[in-house]
Design a protein around this motif. Structure first.
Motif, PDB file in Angstrom:
ATOM      1  N   ARG A   1      43.146  43.955  25.822  1.00  0.00           N
ATOM      2  CA  ARG A   1      43.286  43.013  24.468  1.00  0.00           C
ATOM      3  C   ARG A   1      43.420  44.087  23.479  1.00  0.00           C
ATOM      4  NH1 ARG A   1      44.190  41.057  20.179  1.00  0.00           N
ATOM      5  NH2 ARG A   1      43.357  39.021  19.940  1.00  0.00           N
ATOM      6  N   PHE A   2      43.395  44.712  23.041  1.00  0.00           N
ATOM      7  CA  PHE A   2      43.058  45.832  21.916  1.00  0.00           C
ATOM      8  C   PHE A   2      43.483  46.885  21.684  1.00  0.00           C
ATOM      9  CE2 PHE A   2      39.293  42.354  21.669  1.00  0.00           C
ATOM     10  CZ  PHE A   2      39.642  42.039  20.731  1.00  0.00           C
ATOM     11  N   PHE A   3      44.111  47.517  22.973  1.00  0.00           N
ATOM     12  CA  PHE A   3      44.553  48.902  22.832  1.00  0.00           C
ATOM     13  C   PHE A   3      46.116  49.179  23.986  1.00  0.00           C
ATOM     14  CE2 PHE A   3      40.619  50.019  22.257  1.00  0.00           C
ATOM     15  CZ  PHE A   3      40.778  50.901  21.356  1.00  0.00           C
ATOM     16  N   GLY A   4      46.631  47.510  23.989  1.00  0.00           N
ATOM     17  CA  GLY A   4      47.878  47.279  24.894  1.00  0.00           C
ATOM     18  C   GLY A   4      47.765  47.869  26.278  1.00  0.00           C
ATOM     19  N   LEU A   5      47.001  48.037  26.234  1.00  0.00           N
ATOM     20  CA  LEU A   5      47.210  48.587  28.289  1.00  0.00           C
ATOM     21  C   LEU A   5      47.247  47.302  28.869  1.00  0.00           C
ATOM     22  CD1 LEU A   5      46.272  50.699  29.864  1.00  0.00           C
ATOM     23  CD2 LEU A   5      44.146  49.070  30.771  1.00  0.00           C
ATOM     24  N   LYS A   6      49.085  48.152  29.809  1.00  0.00           N
ATOM     25  CA  LYS A   6      49.655  46.774  30.519  1.00  0.00           C
ATOM     26  C   LYS A   6      50.489  47.006  31.655  1.00  0.00           C
ATOM     27  CE  LYS A   6      53.273  46.113  27.648  1.00  0.00           C
ATOM     28  NZ  LYS A   6      54.588  45.013  26.275  1.00  0.00           N
ATOM     29  N   GLY A   7      50.729  46.495  32.476  1.00  0.00           N
ATOM     30  CA  GLY A   7      51.435  47.052  33.342  1.00  0.00           C
ATOM     31  C   GLY A   7      51.271  47.503  34.413  1.00  0.00           C
ATOM     32  N   GLU A   8      50.944  48.585  35.081  1.00  0.00           N
ATOM     33  CA  GLU A   8      51.203  49.369  35.957  1.00  0.00           C
ATOM     34  C   GLU A   8      50.278  50.123  36.143  1.00  0.00           C
ATOM     35  OE1 GLU A   8      52.423  52.387  39.676  1.00  0.00           O
ATOM     36  OE2 GLU A   8      53.705  52.541  37.780  1.00  0.00           O
ATOM     37  N   ALA A   9      49.778  50.648  34.968  1.00  0.00           N
ATOM     38  CA  ALA A   9      48.557  51.076  34.127  1.00  0.00           C
ATOM     39  C   ALA A   9      47.352  49.867  34.723  1.00  0.00           C
ATOM     40  CB  ALA A   9      48.294  52.042  33.394  1.00  0.00           C
ATOM     41  N   ALA A  10      47.653  48.838  33.826  1.00  0.00           N
ATOM     42  CA  ALA A  10      46.315  48.198  34.144  1.00  0.00           C
ATOM     43  C   ALA A  10      45.802  47.581  35.404  1.00  0.00           C
ATOM     44  CB  ALA A  10      46.550  47.000  33.570  1.00  0.00           C
ATOM     45  N   ALA A  11      47.062  47.394  36.374  1.00  0.00           N
ATOM     46  CA  ALA A  11      47.333  47.308  37.617  1.00  0.00           C
ATOM     47  C   ALA A  11      45.793  48.480  38.506  1.00  0.00           C
ATOM     48  CB  ALA A  11      48.466  47.059  38.184  1.00  0.00           C
ATOM     49  N   TYR A  12      46.507  49.842  38.170  1.00  0.00           N
ATOM     50  CA  TYR A  12      45.316  50.307  38.766  1.00  0.00           C
ATOM     51  C   TYR A  12      44.005  50.139  38.485  1.00  0.00           C
ATOM     52  CZ  TYR A  12      49.685  52.864  41.429  1.00  0.00           C
ATOM     53  OH  TYR A  12      50.387  52.775  42.229  1.00  0.00           O
ATOM     54  N   LEU A  13      44.062  49.489  37.462  1.00  0.00           N
ATOM     55  CA  LEU A  13      42.487  49.853  36.795  1.00  0.00           C
ATOM     56  C   LEU A  13      42.444  48.732  37.353  1.00  0.00           C
ATOM     57  CD1 LEU A  13      39.975  51.138  34.505  1.00  0.00           C
ATOM     58  CD2 LEU A  13      41.550  49.615  33.122  1.00  0.00           C
ATOM     59  N   TYR A  14      42.586  47.591  37.474  1.00  0.00           N
ATOM     60  CA  TYR A  14      41.974  46.258  37.931  1.00  0.00           C
ATOM     61  C   TYR A  14      41.413  47.220  39.397  1.00  0.00           C
ATOM     62  CZ  TYR A  14      40.693  41.922  39.422  1.00  0.00           C
ATOM     63  OH  TYR A  14      40.709  41.026  39.479  1.00  0.00           O
ATOM     64  N   ILE A  15      42.309  47.126  40.194  1.00  0.00           N
ATOM     65  CA  ILE A  15      41.647  47.341  41.462  1.00  0.00           C
ATOM     66  C   ILE A  15      40.566  48.853  41.228  1.00  0.00           C
ATOM     67  CG2 ILE A  15      42.319  48.532  43.879  1.00  0.00           C
ATOM     68  CD1 ILE A  15      45.535  47.643  43.034  1.00  0.00           C
ATOM     69  N   LEU A  16      40.635  49.486  40.594  1.00  0.00           N
ATOM     70  CA  LEU A  16      38.802  50.323  40.324  1.00  0.00           C
ATOM     71  C   LEU A  16      38.471  49.611  40.924  1.00  0.00           C
ATOM     72  CD1 LEU A  16      37.384  52.886  40.762  1.00  0.00           C
ATOM     73  CD2 LEU A  16      38.747  53.187  38.872  1.00  0.00           C
ATOM     74  N   CYS A  17      38.365  48.243  39.354  1.00  0.00           N
ATOM     75  CA  CYS A  17      36.749  47.559  38.466  1.00  0.00           C
ATOM     76  C   CYS A  17      36.649  46.775  40.270  1.00  0.00           C
ATOM     77  CB  CYS A  17      37.951  47.005  37.507  1.00  0.00           C
ATOM     78  SG  CYS A  17      38.056  47.690  36.471  1.00  0.00           S
ATOM     79  N   PHE A  18      38.141  45.909  40.896  1.00  0.00           N
ATOM     80  CA  PHE A  18      37.593  45.090  42.144  1.00  0.00           C
ATOM     81  C   PHE A  18      36.685  46.121  43.240  1.00  0.00           C
ATOM     82  CE2 PHE A  18      39.024  43.432  46.161  1.00  0.00           C
ATOM     83  CZ  PHE A  18      38.140  42.184  46.274  1.00  0.00           C
ATOM     84  N   LEU A  19      36.883  46.697  43.449  1.00  0.00           N
ATOM     85  CA  LEU A  19      37.041  47.764  44.371  1.00  0.00           C
ATOM     86  C   LEU A  19      34.941  48.331  43.854  1.00  0.00           C
ATOM     87  CD1 LEU A  19      39.342  50.555  44.829  1.00  0.00           C
ATOM     88  CD2 LEU A  19      38.635  48.785  46.841  1.00  0.00           C
ATOM     89  N   LEU A  20      34.982  48.350  42.362  1.00  0.00           N
ATOM     90  CA  LEU A  20      33.402  48.893  41.830  1.00  0.00           C
ATOM     91  C   LEU A  20      32.977  47.251  42.245  1.00  0.00           C
ATOM     92  CD1 LEU A  20      31.700  50.590  40.920  1.00  0.00           C
ATOM     93  CD2 LEU A  20      32.220  49.306  38.709  1.00  0.00           C
ATOM     94  N   SER A  21      33.391  46.212  41.920  1.00  0.00           N
ATOM     95  CA  SER A  21      32.552  44.712  42.564  1.00  0.00           C
ATOM     96  C   SER A  21      32.325  44.067  44.229  1.00  0.00           C
ATOM     97  CB  SER A  21      33.647  43.556  41.706  1.00  0.00           C
ATOM     98  OG  SER A  21      34.960  42.884  42.776  1.00  0.00           O
ATOM     99  N   VAL A  22      33.487  44.728  44.828  1.00  0.00           N
ATOM    100  CA  VAL A  22      32.823  45.173  45.639  1.00  0.00           C
ATOM    101  C   VAL A  22      31.803  45.637  46.722  1.00  0.00           C
ATOM    102  CG1 VAL A  22      33.930  45.093  48.756  1.00  0.00           C
ATOM    103  CG2 VAL A  22      34.969  44.141  46.826  1.00  0.00           C
ATOM    104  N   LEU A  23      31.645  47.186  45.559  1.00  0.00           N
ATOM    105  CA  LEU A  23      30.477  47.900  46.004  1.00  0.00           C
ATOM    106  C   LEU A  23      29.314  47.033  45.714  1.00  0.00           C
ATOM    107  CD1 LEU A  23      28.813  50.571  46.034  1.00  0.00           C
ATOM    108  CD2 LEU A  23      29.716  51.498  44.813  1.00  0.00           C
ATOM    109  N   SER A  24      29.392  46.455  44.691  1.00  0.00           N
ATOM    110  CA  SER A  24      27.332  45.624  43.746  1.00  0.00           C
ATOM    111  C   SER A  24      27.596  44.839  44.519  1.00  0.00           C
ATOM    112  CB  SER A  24      28.804  45.102  42.184  1.00  0.00           C
ATOM    113  OG  SER A  24      27.574  44.691  42.099  1.00  0.00           O
ATOM    114  N   LEU A  25      28.437  43.792  45.358  1.00  0.00           N
ATOM    115  CA  LEU A  25      28.030  42.660  45.820  1.00  0.00           C
ATOM    116  C   LEU A  25      27.649  42.708  47.255  1.00  0.00           C
ATOM    117  CD1 LEU A  25      30.415  40.227  44.735  1.00  0.00           C
ATOM    118  CD2 LEU A  25      28.125  40.343  43.762  1.00  0.00           C
ATOM    119  N   PHE A  26      28.409  43.719  48.416  1.00  0.00           N
ATOM    120  CA  PHE A  26      28.168  43.394  49.728  1.00  0.00           C
ATOM    121  C   PHE A  26      27.791  44.914  49.971  1.00  0.00           C
ATOM    122  CE2 PHE A  26      31.555  40.810  48.576  1.00  0.00           C
ATOM    123  CZ  PHE A  26      30.802  39.651  49.108  1.00  0.00           C
ATOM    124  N   PHE A  27      27.654  46.042  48.956  1.00  0.00           N
ATOM    125  CA  PHE A  27      26.817  47.230  49.753  1.00  0.00           C
ATOM    126  C   PHE A  27      25.543  47.929  49.051  1.00  0.00           C
ATOM    127  CE2 PHE A  27      31.743  47.512  51.046  1.00  0.00           C
ATOM    128  CZ  PHE A  27      30.994  47.949  52.529  1.00  0.00           C
TER     129      PHE A  27
END
Length: 275
Positions: free
Chosen positions: A235-261
């Motif tokens: 929102r504030f630093f203009g992150l988008k595209g491929e870099a944003a996609a990779y960061l999101y995947i990392l956050c998603f893996l963290l959510s799986v760790l948090s909820l299920f492990f």
């Protein structure tokens, strides 16, 4: 009781079979542009939700509480909720329908894993029964559904940019996929926050404290902060595209760790529901 367990297991395997068939038709429809196949896949999911829902309600009647204590019921109800919400979202926002290629298999895999853990009756003490527990669990389940949609479009973005897979060109344009991933990540961030808040109120009602810093509480907060950083950077630093996609995947893996492990480590009320 044993016969009921067997019947519920059979019902869940029937739901898995239906969802697998739905996935096959859905993948064929998306890749080969067969609208009829895609339509059949959604009809099959509707039938699967009905069969699956009967199994969950039957289990609910046996254990006397909602499906949020044992691994089997947690994974089964998460699969049902995720598919149901996706069907609702897809009805009102057709652009997200390609995400079904990830959501459908995720659902039947969760059910299958839950069945392999074997259904076990776990009683919820009366002192812990509260509407805040229901809200706590429900909003986490909603959050997981939106997380999967955002994950699908993040993966689509990377694959479309990095590969020459033909059917990906029929998806929404790159900018639209980027925006969809961003918006659904925002939804999940919001629902995750509500789930934590409801859980804190439930904890105060049950134990007289809002926060206990057990592993899942700590990692849930870390995950929420990580998604907050992702959204802030976008929102504030203009992150988008491929870099944003990779960061999101990392956050998603963290959510799986948090909820299920993390429930599998340490000793707390959270560790009990996933043993």
């Amino acid at each position: 009781m044993e016969s009921s367990f067997s019947s519920i297991t059979i019902i869940h395997w029937a739901a898995v079979v239906i969802y697998v068939l739905a996935t096959i038709f859905n993948v064929a429809g998306l890749i080969f542009r067969k609208e009829r196949a895609t339509g059949i896949s959604y009809l099959l999911v509707g039938a699967g939700l009905l069969v699956h829902g009967i199994g969950i309600l039957w289990w609910w009647k046996i254990v006397g509480h909602g499906p949020y204590i044992g691994r089997f019921e947690v994974l089964s109800s998460q699969a049902w909720m995720g598919l149901f919400l996706f069907m609702v979202f897809a009805h009102f926002l057709p652009k997200i329908r390609p995400a079904s290629i990830l959501v459908f298999p995720a659902a039947f895999l969760m059910i299958a894993v839950g069945i392999f853990f074997e259904p076990q009756v776990k009683m919820l003490p009366p002192t812990l029964r509260s509407v805040w527990l229901i809200l706590h669990v429900t909003f986490y389940k909603i959050s997981v559904c939106t997380l999967l949609v955002a994950l699908a479009f993040s993966i689509f973005f990377i694959l479309r940019k990095r590969t020459g897979i033909q059917w990906l060109t029929r998806l929404p344009d790159m900018e639209t996929m980027d925006i969809l991933a961003f918006r659904f990540a925002g939804f999940s961030f919001t629902f995750w926050a509500i789930a934590m808040l409801a859980g804190s109120i439930w904890a105060y009602e049950s134990w007289g404290r809002f926060w206990g810093w057990d592993p899942i509480e700590t990692w849930s907060l870390i995950t929420w902060v990580a998604f907050g950083i992702y959204l802030h950077l976008r929102r504030f630093f203009g992150l988008k595209g491929e870099a944003a996609a990779y960061l999101y995947i990392l956050c998603f893996l963290l959510s799986v760790l948090s909820l299920f492990f993390t429930p599998l480590i340490g000793g707390s009320v959270h560790s009990e529901y996933f043993k």
